[in-house]
Design an enzyme around this catalytic site. Structure first.
Site, mmCIF file in Angstrom:
data_model
loop_
_atom_site.group_PDB
_atom_site.id
_atom_site.type_symbol
_atom_site.label_atom_id
_atom_site.label_comp_id
_atom_site.label_asym_id
_atom_site.label_seq_id
_atom_site.Cartn_x
_atom_site.Cartn_y
_atom_site.Cartn_z
ATOM 1 N N CYS A 1 0.836 -1.204 0.000
ATOM 2 C CA CYS A 1 0.000 0.000 0.000
ATOM 3 C C CYS A 1 0.875 1.260 0.000
ATOM 4 O O CYS A 1 1.495 1.565 -1.000
ATOM 5 C CB CYS A 1 -0.969 -0.037 1.181
ATOM 6 S SG CYS A 1 -2.345 1.127 1.045
ATOM 7 N N HIS B 1 -3.707 -5.508 1.306
ATOM 8 C CA HIS B 1 -3.020 -5.796 2.568
ATOM 9 C C HIS B 1 -3.120 -7.277 2.940
ATOM 10 O O HIS B 1 -4.029 -7.672 3.683
ATOM 11 C CB HIS B 1 -3.638 -4.975 3.700
ATOM 12 C CG HIS B 1 -3.312 -3.527 3.680
ATOM 13 N ND1 HIS B 1 -2.236 -3.001 4.369
ATOM 14 C CD2 HIS B 1 -3.921 -2.486 3.073
ATOM 15 C CE1 HIS B 1 -2.201 -1.684 4.184
ATOM 16 N NE2 HIS B 1 -3.212 -1.347 3.399
ATOM 17 N N GLU C 1 -1.406 -8.886 5.063
ATOM 18 C CA GLU C 1 -1.209 -9.063 6.507
ATOM 19 C C GLU C 1 -2.507 -8.902 7.280
ATOM 20 O O GLU C 1 -2.601 -9.308 8.451
ATOM 21 C CB GLU C 1 -0.146 -8.073 7.019
ATOM 22 C CG GLU C 1 -0.589 -6.628 7.181
ATOM 23 C CD GLU C 1 -0.628 -5.821 5.903
ATOM 24 O OE1 GLU C 1 -0.794 -4.584 5.995
ATOM 25 O OE2 GLU C 1 -0.491 -6.410 4.815
#
Length: 230
Positions: A86, A203, A205
């Site tokens: 990002c 994302h 994660e």
């Protein structure tokens, strides 16, 4: 393998990626402050998501000149693995480590929701273990995720197999309706020619733990981990 996570003023996904790397790899993860010059002997660097320096001027434009970026650029040029997620992806394009640019979302609104993406190549550290037919549900959270490159750069990306991911629908079809931000040809992630620098807008994660009711992001970390073990 030793991981390093760079923290800029305004980074807000650093703890997310640190937690994920520590839990999944069992390898050491160190924090690298943006004013540092010492990379502490890391083998893999992550530039996390967030709003480095408040996204003033342009997302990633100020962070690109942080003292640590001199060392990060040298690290990448010497073949070190570098991932920008990002805002980190935005920093990498501003630093010239990845081709193209991230523009304002086509609808001029901040987007924060789950989207789908699919791997376009298996020839990268991020995608080697991902089924190319599988649609991964991964969150996005950005205001400037609209990937753009001119015609020559786009053709080069295709010729060199540098497009890592494209936005798709739940069934894996790459369509205009599945494109959340207006990115050129639904591009969600790219790598450099040497295949050691990676940029990704979604994302993973935030989709790598059962507690979040979504583990599709594990596929990306499993690809990284398979090469770490190798």
């Amino acid at each position: 393998m030793k991981f390093g996570v760079v923290i800029f003023p305004g980074s807000n996904c650093d703890e997310d990626i640190i937690y994920t790397l520590e839990r999944l790899t069992g390898e050491p993860v160190v924090k690298l402050w943006h004013k540092d010059h010492d990379l502490q002997g890391v083998d893999f660097i992550v530039l996390p998501g967030g709003f480095s320096f408040g996204d003033y001027l342009r997302s990633g434009a100020i962070a690109r000149f942080s003292p640590i970026m001199t060392e990060v650029i040298k690290f990448a040029e010497n073949g070190g693995y570098l991932l920008g997620i990002c805002n980190g992806f935005q920093v990498l394009t501003e630093a010239g480590l990845l081709p193209g640019a991230l523009l304002h979302n086509e609808n001029r609104k901040f987007i924060c929701r789950n989207i789908y993406l699919k791997a376009e190549t298996s020839n990268s550290m991020l995608t080697s273990q991902i089924d190319p037919q599988r649609a991964l549900k991964i969150p996005v959270a950005h205001g400037e995720g609209n990937y753009f490159a001119d015609a020559d750069v786009l053709q080069e990306l295709k010729d060199n197999d540098q497009i890592l991911f494209r936005y798709c629908d739940e069934s894996g079809l790459v369509t205009d309706d599945a494109n959340p931000n207006g990115s050129l040809e639904n591009i969600a992630g790219v790598c450099n020619k040497n295949r050691n620098v990676f940029g990704l807008m979604p994302h993973p994660e935030r989709a790598a733990d059962a507690l979040l009711a979504n583990e599709d992001g594990l596929a990306i970390f499993e690809s990284i981990l398979s090469l770490v073990k190798a």
